[in-house]
Scaffold this motif. Structure first.
Motif, PDB file in Angstrom:
ATOM      1  N   GLY A 173     -20.527  -7.484   1.256  1.00  0.00           N
ATOM      2  CA  GLY A 173     -19.583  -7.283   2.346  1.00  0.00           C
ATOM      3  C   GLY A 173     -18.328  -8.120   2.190  1.00  0.00           C
ATOM      4  N   GLY A 174     -17.559  -8.191   3.257  1.00  0.00           N
ATOM      5  CA  GLY A 174     -16.333  -8.976   3.256  1.00  0.00           C
ATOM      6  C   GLY A 174     -15.106  -8.138   3.540  1.00  0.00           C
ATOM      7  N   ALA A 175     -14.091  -8.794   4.071  1.00  0.00           N
ATOM      8  CA  ALA A 175     -12.868  -8.089   4.456  1.00  0.00           C
ATOM      9  C   ALA A 175     -12.106  -7.564   3.253  1.00  0.00           C
ATOM     10  CB  ALA A 175     -11.976  -9.022   5.283  1.00  0.00           C
ATOM     11  N   LEU A 176     -12.024  -8.346   2.187  1.00  0.00           N
ATOM     12  CA  LEU A 176     -11.258  -7.896   1.025  1.00  0.00           C
ATOM     13  C   LEU A 176     -11.858  -6.616   0.442  1.00  0.00           C
ATOM     14  CD1 LEU A 176     -10.179 -11.068  -0.986  1.00  0.00           C
ATOM     15  CD2 LEU A 176      -8.697  -9.314  -0.001  1.00  0.00           C
ATOM     16  N   ARG A 177     -13.163  -6.602   0.258  1.00  0.00           N
ATOM     17  CA  ARG A 177     -13.791  -5.413  -0.328  1.00  0.00           C
ATOM     18  C   ARG A 177     -13.730  -4.223   0.622  1.00  0.00           C
ATOM     19  NH1 ARG A 177     -18.302  -9.021  -2.974  1.00  0.00           N
ATOM     20  NH2 ARG A 177     -17.515  -9.125  -5.127  1.00  0.00           N
ATOM     21  N   ASP A 178     -13.844  -4.473   1.912  1.00  0.00           N
ATOM     22  CA  ASP A 178     -13.845  -3.366   2.853  1.00  0.00           C
ATOM     23  C   ASP A 178     -12.449  -2.800   3.081  1.00  0.00           C
ATOM     24  OD1 ASP A 178     -14.994  -1.576   4.753  1.00  0.00           O
ATOM     25  OD2 ASP A 178     -14.320  -2.878   6.375  1.00  0.00           O
ATOM     26  N   ILE A 179     -11.468  -3.665   3.340  1.00  0.00           N
ATOM     27  CA  ILE A 179     -10.139  -3.180   3.716  1.00  0.00           C
ATOM     28  C   ILE A 179      -8.998  -3.774   2.897  1.00  0.00           C
ATOM     29  CG2 ILE A 179     -10.693  -2.452   6.058  1.00  0.00           C
ATOM     30  CD1 ILE A 179      -9.873  -5.199   7.076  1.00  0.00           C
ATOM     31  N   GLY A 180      -9.257  -4.813   2.100  1.00  0.00           N
ATOM     32  CA  GLY A 180      -8.203  -5.363   1.254  1.00  0.00           C
ATOM     33  C   GLY A 180      -7.705  -4.363   0.227  1.00  0.00           C
ATOM     34  N   VAL A 181      -8.602  -3.446  -0.163  1.00  0.00           N
ATOM     35  CA  VAL A 181      -8.199  -2.411  -1.127  1.00  0.00           C
ATOM     36  C   VAL A 181      -7.046  -1.568  -0.598  1.00  0.00           C
ATOM     37  CG1 VAL A 181     -10.449  -2.268  -2.225  1.00  0.00           C
ATOM     38  CG2 VAL A 181      -9.968  -0.834  -0.246  1.00  0.00           C
ATOM     39  N   TYR A 182      -6.884  -1.484   0.718  1.00  0.00           N
ATOM     40  CA  TYR A 182      -5.844  -0.612   1.272  1.00  0.00           C
ATOM     41  C   TYR A 182      -4.435  -1.170   1.075  1.00  0.00           C
ATOM     42  CZ  TYR A 182      -9.549   2.274   3.171  1.00  0.00           C
ATOM     43  OH  TYR A 182     -10.633   3.102   3.288  1.00  0.00           O
ATOM     44  N   PRO A 183      -4.112  -2.371   1.544  1.00  0.00           N
ATOM     45  CA  PRO A 183      -2.760  -2.868   1.255  1.00  0.00           C
ATOM     46  C   PRO A 183      -2.535  -3.111  -0.229  1.00  0.00           C
ATOM     47  CG  PRO A 183      -4.066  -4.537   2.402  1.00  0.00           C
ATOM     48  CD  PRO A 183      -4.828  -3.264   2.480  1.00  0.00           C
ATOM     49  N   PHE A 184      -3.565  -3.546  -0.950  1.00  0.00           N
ATOM     50  CA  PHE A 184      -3.416  -3.732  -2.399  1.00  0.00           C
ATOM     51  C   PHE A 184      -3.106  -2.398  -3.074  1.00  0.00           C
ATOM     52  CE2 PHE A 184      -6.248  -7.770  -3.083  1.00  0.00           C
ATOM     53  CZ  PHE A 184      -5.455  -8.465  -2.210  1.00  0.00           C
ATOM     54  N   GLY A 185      -3.955  -1.402  -2.810  1.00  0.00           N
ATOM     55  CA  GLY A 185      -3.772  -0.096  -3.437  1.00  0.00           C
ATOM     56  C   GLY A 185      -2.511   0.602  -2.983  1.00  0.00           C
TER      57      GLY A 185
END
Length: 324
Positions: A173-185
């Motif tokens: 789990g974690g915020a980066l794996r769950d939603i960090g991919v969105y601003p990064f991507g």
């Protein structure tokens, strides 16, 4: 056009609420099968897809010759193994993000995809939405001049649900794996560039899971900051700031769920243009694009190589955060 018959591995709530209905509604697609041992969970899918075939195991669904493609919404730590099993079973696979937990996972997936000669992709749905296709065109055509800075935010609060897979280290789990991919991507997709360094990464942990992450990155031609959290009031936005204008997406990630998808372009002379997409379902577009690629009609918009690039940025952020 013969519909592509989809099977879903696991009766995840997200699959029941969003991706299952999106498959059912997509042109050229049929929600054919579900793998779950829970009759109660299967009933939730039968409500909108009457007659759906229910298998009591993931292996049974993969062995079903009537299943043309597989969607995987399992917890993060299971994504790689079941994607590889799907490919080995001869099934094209669309897997929820993050499809892997490190760049090396994507190398394995790419190798398996190429060996099988089948389509395999991460379900990074935002790149299928016309607001991001439009944003990329505007930025790369110079509508805001020279891109100088990108800023992205995605937050929500699930502190009241400690058993949620996003709050558990054993399910990756974690915020980066769950939603960090969105601003990064999103930064990578719109700009067409990859980061060269992470200049700052503030990761705050609870139960060995990052619940807050503030990351600053340097790209070849611009800087980027991203804030994601599972402990803050819901908010999402993406801003692309150039020397001659600003482009804002006020609902970039959960279009028509969090809010209406809207793009605003502000340029010199206070000129402002706003575009909206009130009825677009990005999940159905994702399914339709996957089908078009399976039929050989078009290249898939989000290949594994793109997803690997976002994971490289994720790996860089985790490494920088560990050094603080």
């Amino acid at each position: 056009m013969t519909p592509i018959r989809w099977g879903i591995l696991g009766a995840a709530e997200f699959a029941r609420r969003f991706m299952g209905p999106a498959i059912h509604a997509a042109n050229g697609a049929e929600l054919y099968a579900l793998a779950t041992s829970s009759p109660a969970k299967a009933a939730g899918f039968a409500d909108f897809a009457p007659g759906i075939t229910v298998h009591d195991s993931y292996d049974a669904l993969l062995a079903d010759p009537a299943v043309d493609a597989v969607y995987i919404p399992l917890p993060n730590h299971l994504h790689v193994d079941w994607s590889l099993k799907a490919l080995a079973a001869g099934k094209p696979v669309l897997c929820e993000k993050p499809m892997g937990l490190a760049a090396a996972d994507y190398d394995r997936l790419i190798a398996a995809r190429d060996a099988a000669g089948l389509l395999a992709a991460e379900a990074f749905m935002i790149v299928h939405h016309p607001q991001f296709i439009r944003a990329r065109a505007l930025v790369q055509q110079g509508a805001i001049g020279r891109l100088t800075h990108v800023d992205g935010t995605f937050t929500y609060n699930n502190a009241a649900d400690p058993t949620n897979i996003r709050n558990r280290p054993e399910t990756a789990g974690g915020a980066l794996r769950d939603i960090g991919v969105y601003p990064f991507g999103a930064a990578r997709f719109v700009s067409g560039q990859d980061p060269v360094s992470i200049s700052h990464a503030d990761l705050r942990l609870e139960n060995d899971v990052d619940v807050f992450a503030q990351v600053a990155a340097r790209f070849p031609d611009f800087t980027c900051t991203a804030l994601v959290s599972m402990r803050m009031h819901p908010r999402q936005q993406m801003t692309f700031h150039g020397d001659k204008g600003i482009l804002r997406l006020t609902c970039p990630f959960n279009a028509n769920i969090f809010d209406m998808a809207q793009l605003t372009l502000e340029t010199d002379g206070s000129s402002m243009i706003t575009e909206r997409w009130p009825g677009v379902n990005q999940y159905s577009l994702q399914v339709e694009n996957f089908g078009a690629s399976l039929r050989g009609a078009a290249a898939y918009p989000c290949p594994l190589e793109f997803s690997r690039g976002t994971q490289v940025m994720m790996d860089m952020a985790f490494a920088a955060g560990a050094q603080r």
